[in-house]
Scaffold this motif. Structure first.
Motif, PDB file in Angstrom:
ATOM      1  N   LEU A 132      10.736   7.981  -2.384  1.00 29.74           N
ATOM      2  CA  LEU A 132       9.944   6.886  -1.829  1.00 29.74           C
ATOM      3  C   LEU A 132      10.719   6.273  -0.677  1.00 29.74           C
ATOM      4  O   LEU A 132      11.907   5.944  -0.823  1.00 29.74           O
ATOM      5  CB  LEU A 132       9.656   5.817  -2.891  1.00 29.74           C
ATOM      6  CG  LEU A 132       8.804   6.268  -4.077  1.00 29.74           C
ATOM      7  CD1 LEU A 132       8.800   5.197  -5.162  1.00 29.74           C
ATOM      8  CD2 LEU A 132       7.386   6.550  -3.638  1.00 29.74           C
ATOM      9  N   ARG A 133      10.065   6.129   0.462  1.00 29.23           N
ATOM     10  CA  ARG A 133      10.722   5.557   1.636  1.00 29.23           C
ATOM     11  C   ARG A 133      10.021   4.263   2.025  1.00 29.23           C
ATOM     12  O   ARG A 133       8.816   4.263   2.282  1.00 29.23           O
ATOM     13  CB  ARG A 133      10.674   6.541   2.812  1.00 29.23           C
ATOM     14  CG  ARG A 133      11.461   7.818   2.596  1.00 29.23           C
ATOM     15  CD  ARG A 133      11.355   8.734   3.803  1.00 29.23           C
ATOM     16  NE  ARG A 133      12.078   9.975   3.607  1.00 29.23           N
ATOM     17  CZ  ARG A 133      12.070  11.003   4.458  1.00 29.23           C
ATOM     18  NH1 ARG A 133      11.356  10.899   5.585  1.00 29.23           N
ATOM     19  NH2 ARG A 133      12.750  12.103   4.205  1.00 29.23           N
ATOM     20  N   GLY A 159       4.465  -1.745   6.750  1.00 34.27           N
ATOM     21  CA  GLY A 159       3.897  -2.477   5.633  1.00 34.27           C
ATOM     22  C   GLY A 159       3.411  -1.595   4.504  1.00 34.27           C
ATOM     23  O   GLY A 159       2.598  -2.028   3.687  1.00 34.27           O
ATOM     24  N   PHE A 160       3.905  -0.342   4.444  1.00 27.61           N
ATOM     25  CA  PHE A 160       3.543   0.524   3.330  1.00 27.61           C
ATOM     26  C   PHE A 160       4.767   1.283   2.836  1.00 27.61           C
ATOM     27  O   PHE A 160       5.839   1.265   3.458  1.00 27.61           O
ATOM     28  CB  PHE A 160       2.409   1.487   3.693  1.00 27.61           C
ATOM     29  CG  PHE A 160       2.614   2.326   4.948  1.00 27.61           C
ATOM     30  CD1 PHE A 160       3.594   3.305   5.026  1.00 27.61           C
ATOM     31  CD2 PHE A 160       1.781   2.152   6.050  1.00 27.61           C
ATOM     32  CE1 PHE A 160       3.761   4.080   6.165  1.00 27.61           C
ATOM     33  CE2 PHE A 160       1.916   2.925   7.200  1.00 27.61           C
ATOM     34  CZ  PHE A 160       2.920   3.891   7.251  1.00 27.61           C
ATOM     35  N   VAL A 161       4.597   1.959   1.696  1.00 28.42           N
ATOM     36  CA  VAL A 161       5.652   2.781   1.120  1.00 28.42           C
ATOM     37  C   VAL A 161       5.230   4.235   1.245  1.00 28.42           C
ATOM     38  O   VAL A 161       4.114   4.604   0.854  1.00 28.42           O
ATOM     39  CB  VAL A 161       5.885   2.426  -0.359  1.00 28.42           C
ATOM     40  CG1 VAL A 161       6.864   3.414  -0.994  1.00 28.42           C
ATOM     41  CG2 VAL A 161       6.416   1.011  -0.484  1.00 28.42           C
ATOM     42  N   VAL A 162       6.095   5.071   1.798  1.00 26.84           N
ATOM     43  CA  VAL A 162       5.813   6.493   1.940  1.00 26.84           C
ATOM     44  C   VAL A 162       6.310   7.213   0.695  1.00 26.84           C
ATOM     45  O   VAL A 162       7.487   7.119   0.335  1.00 26.84           O
ATOM     46  CB  VAL A 162       6.490   7.077   3.190  1.00 26.84           C
ATOM     47  CG1 VAL A 162       6.199   8.569   3.315  1.00 26.84           C
ATOM     48  CG2 VAL A 162       6.043   6.335   4.441  1.00 26.84           C
ATOM     49  N   ALA A 163       5.405   7.914   0.028  1.00 28.64           N
ATOM     50  CA  ALA A 163       5.757   8.688  -1.162  1.00 28.64           C
ATOM     51  C   ALA A 163       5.755  10.166  -0.788  1.00 28.64           C
ATOM     52  O   ALA A 163       4.715  10.718  -0.415  1.00 28.64           O
ATOM     53  CB  ALA A 163       4.757   8.419  -2.279  1.00 28.64           C
ATOM     54  N   PRO A 180       0.842  -1.202   0.000  1.00 29.45           N
ATOM     55  CA  PRO A 180       0.000   0.000   0.000  1.00 29.45           C
ATOM     56  C   PRO A 180       0.874   1.247   0.000  1.00 29.45           C
ATOM     57  O   PRO A 180       2.032   1.204   0.447  1.00 29.45           O
ATOM     58  CB  PRO A 180      -0.796  -0.112   1.304  1.00 29.45           C
ATOM     59  CG  PRO A 180      -0.752  -1.559   1.659  1.00 29.45           C
ATOM     60  CD  PRO A 180       0.562  -2.068   1.170  1.00 29.45           C
ATOM     61  N   VAL A 181       0.329   2.344  -0.484  1.00 26.50           N
ATOM     62  CA  VAL A 181       1.113   3.583  -0.553  1.00 26.50           C
ATOM     63  C   VAL A 181       0.559   4.598   0.433  1.00 26.50           C
ATOM     64  O   VAL A 181      -0.650   4.732   0.614  1.00 26.50           O
ATOM     65  CB  VAL A 181       1.127   4.169  -1.975  1.00 26.50           C
ATOM     66  CG1 VAL A 181       1.903   3.244  -2.903  1.00 26.50           C
ATOM     67  CG2 VAL A 181      -0.277   4.401  -2.510  1.00 26.50           C
ATOM     68  N   CYS A 182       1.474   5.303   1.076  1.00 28.93           N
ATOM     69  CA  CYS A 182       1.124   6.342   2.043  1.00 28.93           C
ATOM     70  C   CYS A 182       1.693   7.646   1.502  1.00 28.93           C
ATOM     71  O   CYS A 182       2.881   7.929   1.658  1.00 28.93           O
ATOM     72  CB  CYS A 182       1.720   6.002   3.411  1.00 28.93           C
ATOM     73  SG  CYS A 182       1.322   7.179   4.701  1.00 28.93           S
ATOM     74  N   LEU A 183       0.858   8.414   0.798  1.00 28.66           N
ATOM     75  CA  LEU A 183       1.337   9.631   0.162  1.00 28.66           C
ATOM     76  C   LEU A 183       1.403  10.777   1.165  1.00 28.66           C
ATOM     77  O   LEU A 183       0.455  11.015   1.915  1.00 28.66           O
ATOM     78  CB  LEU A 183       0.433  10.023  -1.012  1.00 28.66           C
ATOM     79  CG  LEU A 183       0.765   9.334  -2.342  1.00 28.66           C
ATOM     80  CD1 LEU A 183       0.326   7.882  -2.330  1.00 28.66           C
ATOM     81  CD2 LEU A 183       0.124  10.069  -3.517  1.00 28.66           C
TER      82      LEU A 183
END
Length: 573
Positions: free
Chosen positions: A530-531, A537-541, A500-503
């Motif tokens: 992107l971190r 469990g997510f990717v920080v954009a 999942p992405v966390c913008l």
């Protein structure tokens, strides 16, 4: 039950809280079927669930037909539009309708409390008590996260001081230190100076504890096993070959879990009317998902007919992350979304201004309110895309005119075909939210759709970011910088290529430019970094400058606080 005063004589939040008194926590939780043995008391009016009760309620949560209602909002002004007060007031309103309800909210961080915002426990006759305790240390959860975070950091530096068997590249350490106080001087620094006895010199820095990935881990884990697995996956550095080094590699996963054991158990208090409320966890709403803990939501779901929860900022940030990250992780199907709107916010969006000139928003101006409808309309459209019924709550402020409020209500009902209700829960407590609660119930009963996240869980990160940018933000497209492209390729090394992405973007606009209010069109979202947050469990954009360690404002809220001779705390509100 505390009785609100006559119109025009509302005391300050602190005065209301102080004069209300608090009920014994055993009395507050009795309608939920909890016994004193289920609680570990922190004084008379605050408790944590015991470990056994926490496990039992989490296991039961999936067997209930609880209605989870998410409180979100339009694009806010920097002063906020009243999501938390609406959350608490709505729970109190359901309670008055003799339907069992709990409110679930985040714990206030000392950073904002002493910095820009002051207290953060609701307000007026819709707040959680004891106000001072909740705002100041509470049960020590945030301090436990701080200590656990820094245990990881110190263990990593101790490893560097020794033989460095993991071949940690000192230029690729990505785990900072944490502190729950705003301090801009700690954002970037060098540690290990003073000779080899003090460790390896390297660049370092601090984040606010609410921005720690460990806080997100605490709030997304659903049991101790899951907590430890998430802690162990956290990436702290990279080795000379570019391979990730985790907390498991440092062999302190168990020790970190030990520090977090008490903090993992939900805190329960009462609102000013005695409605139960879980106040637990506090992740940032930009660098993380911005909601209270899954364990609190599960506990509430096992005990009550309604769980009223909320997401940080507007629906483009808080609701999107709740629907796309939290709900799937918790296996929760939201029953409805309550969209909080204020006359002030719509007047701001109806006037072309940045920064916000609050004095210019005070005069009655129905035309400006109507010009701001485009922001409201887009938020309603976003929420509908998730398949949930939407109810608009017009959070009324004392200076709002009937014409301004009526214009919003008429637009919602006639033009948007959504239920809407005026909310006066700040002034009137649960009584001011009865119409809203009835509208939420009716919307759920009449709805025949199904909740669904906005993107396919198996889609790659790049596609998920593009989906959120287009479907939620209204962007024409997404531009990835060269650095962000390199980050995309590296996600496979930590098994996050379909996470999942966390913008992370400004909360003050649908776009990545805070000066573009309303519902901007004809723009592209720029992703610059992107971190990987492997534990969460997510990717920080990152789409703009993100301050994970805020500074204090010119006049911090702390300047107005004091401890009187009789031990009374003043200045929190």
């Amino acid at each position: 039950m505390t009785t609100p005063p006559a119109e025009g004589s509302i005391p300050s939040d602190a005065e209301i809280a102080r004069n209300a008194g608090t009920r014994p926590i055993e009395e507050v939780v009795d309608p939920l079927g909890l016994e004193p043995a289920d609680l570990e008391n922190y004084g008379e009016s605050v408790a944590k669930l015991t470990p056994e009760t926490t496990d039992r309620l989490v296991d039961r949560a999936g067997q209930s037909e609880t209605r989870y209602v998410l409180v979100t909002g339009v694009t806010p002004t920097p002063r906020g539009e009243g999501k938390t007060v609406t959350n608490i007031g709505l729970a109190q309103a359901f309670d008055r309708l003799e339907k069992t309800a709990v409110s679930t909210i985040r714990e206030p961080s000392l950073g904002p409390v002493f910095g820009l915002k002051g207290g953060a426990a609701g307000g007026g006759y819709s707040q959680v008590l004891p106000m001072e305790d909740i705002n100041l240390h509470f049960t020590g959860d945030i301090h436990a996260v701080t200590a656990a975070h820094n245990l990881i950091a110190s263990t990593l530096d101790n490893h560097l001081h020794g033989d460095n068997e993991l071949d940690v590249d000192v230029t690729e350490v990505v785990w900072p230190r944490a502190l729950d106080v705003n301090d801009r001087a700690l954002r970037e620094l060098v540690v290990g100076l003073g000779g080899s006895i003090n460790g390896r010199p390297r660049e370092d820095g601090f984040v606010l504890t609410a921005a720690s990935e460990l806080m997100a881990v605490l709030c997304l884990a659903d049991d101790i096993t899951d907590l430890k697995e998430r802690i162990g996956r956290i990436v702290v550095a990279y080795d000379g070959d570019g391979e990730s080094i985790t907390v498991d590699d440092l062999e302190v996963t168990g020790a970190v879990a030990v520090v977090l054991a008490d903090a993992f158990r939900p805190n329960i208090v009462g609102t000013i009317e005695g409605t139960p409320a879980f106040v637990h966890g506090g992740p940032f709403a930009n660098i993380a998902h911005g909601t209270n803990s899954i364990v609190a939501d599960h506990a509430g779901g096992a005990l009550a007919d309604y769980v009223i929860t909320e997401g940080g900022f507007g629906s483009d940030l808080g609701a999107e992350k709740f629907f796309d990250i939290v709900a799937p992780a918790a296996d929760i199907e939201p029953a409805a979304a309550t969209l909080v709107v204020s006359v002030r916010a719509l007047k701001y969006h109806g006037k072309d201004m940045w920064p916000v000139e609050f004095d210019a928003l005070e005069a009655p101006d129905v035309d400006a309110v109507e010009n701001g409808f485009e922001n409201l309309d887009r938020h309603v459209s976003v929420l509908r895309k998730y398949g949930v019924p939407v109810v608009v709550a017009v959070n009324r402020f004392p200076d709002d005119t009937d014409d301004e409020v009526d214009a919003i209500l008429e637009h919602c009902r006639a033009d948007l075909d959504v239920r809407a209700a005026e909310s006066t829960v700040y002034q009137d407590g649960g009584g001011g939210g009865i119409e809203l609660a009835e509208a939420v119930d009716a919307a759920i009963d009449d709805h025949d759709g199904e909740f669904e996240p906005i993107y396919d869980s198996a889609a790659p990160v790049e596609e998920k970011i593009e989906t959120v940018a287009h479907e939620v933000y209204g962007a024409d497209g997404v531009t990835f910088t060269d650095d962000a492209r390199e980050d995309l390729e590296q996600l496979e090394t930590v098994d996050l290529e379909t996470a999942p992405v966390c913008l992370s973007k400004t909360p003050y606009s649908f776009s990545d430019d805070p000066s573009k209010n309303g519902a901007p069109t004809g723009w592209e979202l720029t992703v610059r970094e992107l971190r990987p947050a492997a534990g969460a469990g997510f990717v920080v954009a990152l789409t703009g400058d993100v301050l994970t360690m805020p500074g204090l404002p010119d006049e911090p809220a702390a300047v107005g606080m004091d401890l009187e001779d009789d031990w009374t705390v003043t200045g929190l509100f």
